[in-house]
Scaffold this motif. Structure first.
Motif, mmCIF file in Angstrom:
data_model
loop_
_atom_site.group_PDB
_atom_site.id
_atom_site.type_symbol
_atom_site.label_atom_id
_atom_site.label_comp_id
_atom_site.label_asym_id
_atom_site.label_seq_id
_atom_site.Cartn_x
_atom_site.Cartn_y
_atom_site.Cartn_z
ATOM 1 N N GLU A 47 -6.719 -12.205 3.563
ATOM 2 C CA GLU A 47 -5.666 -11.342 4.081
ATOM 3 C C GLU A 47 -6.274 -10.107 4.739
ATOM 4 O O GLU A 47 -7.265 -9.559 4.244
ATOM 5 C CB GLU A 47 -4.746 -10.900 2.936
ATOM 6 C CG GLU A 47 -4.102 -12.052 2.216
ATOM 7 C CD GLU A 47 -3.572 -11.714 0.839
ATOM 8 O OE1 GLU A 47 -2.825 -12.542 0.309
ATOM 9 O OE2 GLU A 47 -3.922 -10.639 0.286
ATOM 10 N N SER A 49 -7.185 -6.544 5.279
ATOM 11 C CA SER A 49 -7.295 -5.448 4.326
ATOM 12 C C SER A 49 -7.756 -4.206 5.075
ATOM 13 O O SER A 49 -8.718 -4.260 5.841
ATOM 14 C CB SER A 49 -8.299 -5.824 3.237
ATOM 15 O OG SER A 49 -8.501 -4.751 2.351
ATOM 16 N N ARG A 59 -3.400 -4.343 1.815
ATOM 17 C CA ARG A 59 -3.513 -5.656 2.464
ATOM 18 C C ARG A 59 -2.153 -6.042 3.000
ATOM 19 O O ARG A 59 -1.126 -5.686 2.424
ATOM 20 C CB ARG A 59 -4.019 -6.710 1.477
ATOM 21 C CG ARG A 59 -5.430 -6.438 0.998
ATOM 22 C CD ARG A 59 -6.034 -7.525 0.111
ATOM 23 N NE ARG A 59 -5.136 -8.453 -0.511
ATOM 24 C CZ ARG A 59 -4.586 -8.302 -1.726
ATOM 25 N NH1 ARG A 59 -4.816 -7.207 -2.422
ATOM 26 N NH2 ARG A 59 -3.807 -9.245 -2.237
ATOM 27 N N VAL A 71 4.340 -9.381 3.646
ATOM 28 C CA VAL A 71 4.090 -8.600 2.440
ATOM 29 C C VAL A 71 3.035 -7.525 2.692
ATOM 30 O O VAL A 71 2.080 -7.738 3.435
ATOM 31 C CB VAL A 71 3.609 -9.545 1.300
ATOM 32 C CG1 VAL A 71 3.382 -8.782 0.015
ATOM 33 C CG2 VAL A 71 4.594 -10.686 1.084
ATOM 34 N N TYR A 73 0.417 -5.673 0.295
ATOM 35 C CA TYR A 73 -0.171 -5.782 -1.040
ATOM 36 C C TYR A 73 -0.946 -4.516 -1.390
ATOM 37 O O TYR A 73 -1.601 -3.914 -0.535
ATOM 38 C CB TYR A 73 -1.167 -6.946 -1.102
ATOM 39 C CG TYR A 73 -0.560 -8.296 -0.900
ATOM 40 C CD1 TYR A 73 0.035 -8.984 -1.954
ATOM 41 C CD2 TYR A 73 -0.589 -8.912 0.343
ATOM 42 C CE1 TYR A 73 0.589 -10.239 -1.776
ATOM 43 C CE2 TYR A 73 -0.038 -10.169 0.538
ATOM 44 C CZ TYR A 73 0.548 -10.825 -0.521
ATOM 45 O OH TYR A 73 1.096 -12.061 -0.336
ATOM 46 N N ASN A 75 -3.467 -2.792 -4.750
ATOM 47 C CA ASN A 75 -4.305 -3.187 -5.882
ATOM 48 C C ASN A 75 -3.459 -3.199 -7.154
ATOM 49 O O ASN A 75 -2.907 -2.173 -7.563
ATOM 50 C CB ASN A 75 -5.471 -2.213 -6.018
ATOM 51 C CG ASN A 75 -6.454 -2.620 -7.077
ATOM 52 O OD1 ASN A 75 -6.101 -3.219 -8.091
ATOM 53 N ND2 ASN A 75 -7.716 -2.284 -6.859
ATOM 54 N N CYS A 76 -3.378 -4.351 -7.804
ATOM 55 C CA CYS A 76 -2.537 -4.499 -9.000
ATOM 56 C C CYS A 76 -3.136 -3.807 -10.223
ATOM 57 O O CYS A 76 -2.469 -3.692 -11.253
ATOM 58 C CB CYS A 76 -2.273 -5.977 -9.288
ATOM 59 S SG CYS A 76 -3.738 -6.929 -9.673
ATOM 60 N N GLU A 96 7.313 -7.099 -5.707
ATOM 61 C CA GLU A 96 6.913 -8.303 -6.422
ATOM 62 C C GLU A 96 5.896 -7.882 -7.472
ATOM 63 O O GLU A 96 4.772 -7.472 -7.127
ATOM 64 C CB GLU A 96 6.307 -9.327 -5.468
ATOM 65 C CG GLU A 96 5.896 -10.615 -6.156
ATOM 66 C CD GLU A 96 5.332 -11.619 -5.182
ATOM 67 O OE1 GLU A 96 5.893 -12.706 -5.103
ATOM 68 O OE2 GLU A 96 4.331 -11.288 -4.511
ATOM 69 N N ARG A 99 2.216 -5.652 -7.564
ATOM 70 C CA ARG A 99 1.205 -5.854 -6.522
ATOM 71 C C ARG A 99 1.678 -5.733 -5.100
ATOM 72 O O ARG A 99 0.855 -5.627 -4.199
ATOM 73 C CB ARG A 99 0.527 -7.201 -6.707
ATOM 74 C CG ARG A 99 1.478 -8.359 -6.687
ATOM 75 C CD ARG A 99 0.791 -9.679 -6.943
ATOM 76 N NE ARG A 99 0.960 -10.512 -5.774
ATOM 77 C CZ ARG A 99 0.053 -11.310 -5.278
ATOM 78 N NH1 ARG A 99 -1.109 -11.413 -5.833
ATOM 79 N NH2 ARG A 99 0.282 -12.018 -4.213
ATOM 80 N N SER A 100 3.009 -5.774 -4.835
ATOM 81 C CA SER A 100 3.385 -5.811 -3.429
ATOM 82 C C SER A 100 4.802 -5.349 -3.149
ATOM 83 O O SER A 100 5.643 -5.265 -4.039
ATOM 84 C CB SER A 100 3.214 -7.235 -2.894
ATOM 85 O OG SER A 100 4.087 -8.121 -3.555
#
Length: 135
Positions: A47, A49, A59, A71, A73, A75-76, A96, A99-100
């Motif tokens: 993806e 970044s 991302r 989406v 994204y 960092n989770c 979601e 993370r996103s």
């Protein structure tokens, strides 16, 4: 633009390419506005970044198995999305997990909220110890 990122963008459907290029431009604008330095681009997990020194990467992507959405994204392993969920309870953003942020291609982008989220991510390492990331 990094050649691998360019190739990834060129593979997207035209409508997706427009949406993701808009988000990409926002990232560059925010980095300039906050004087965060050079934005580096690469592919992470396939993806695009984008990141700056002392930031947390952002991302962006579209997946063929979910053709009506794209989406952003984060960092989770950070407090970013949990903070966004606390700040934006009005339903303007669809999250979601941790993370996103998910958008439908037909959605109008809630620009103020998205810019704020991206700015928090790009400044993350200097604000991560502040309550609500200093928001």
């Amino acid at each position: 633009m990094d050649i691998t990122v360019l190739e990834k963008f060129n593979a997207y459907p035209e409508e997706v390419k427009l949406k993701l290029n808009f988000i990409r431009s926002l990232i560059f604008d925010i980095a300039q506005e906050f004087e965060l330095g050079e934005v580096t681009e690469s592919l992470k997990w396939g993806e695009p970044s984008l990141n700056v020194k002392n930031g947390s990467a952002v991302r962006i992507d579209w997946k063929a198995n979910e053709p009506e959405q794209y989406v952003i994204y984060f960092n989770c392993k950070t407090k970013l999305v949990d903070t966004f969920k606390t700040l934006y309870t009005d339903g303007s953003l669809n999250f979601e997990n941790n993370r996103s942020i998910v958008f439908l291609l037909s959605d109008l982008i809630p620009l103020v909220q998205v810019k704020h989220c991206i700015s928090l991510s790009l400044r993350y390492h200097s604000i991560k110890n502040l309550p609500l990331l200093g928001a």
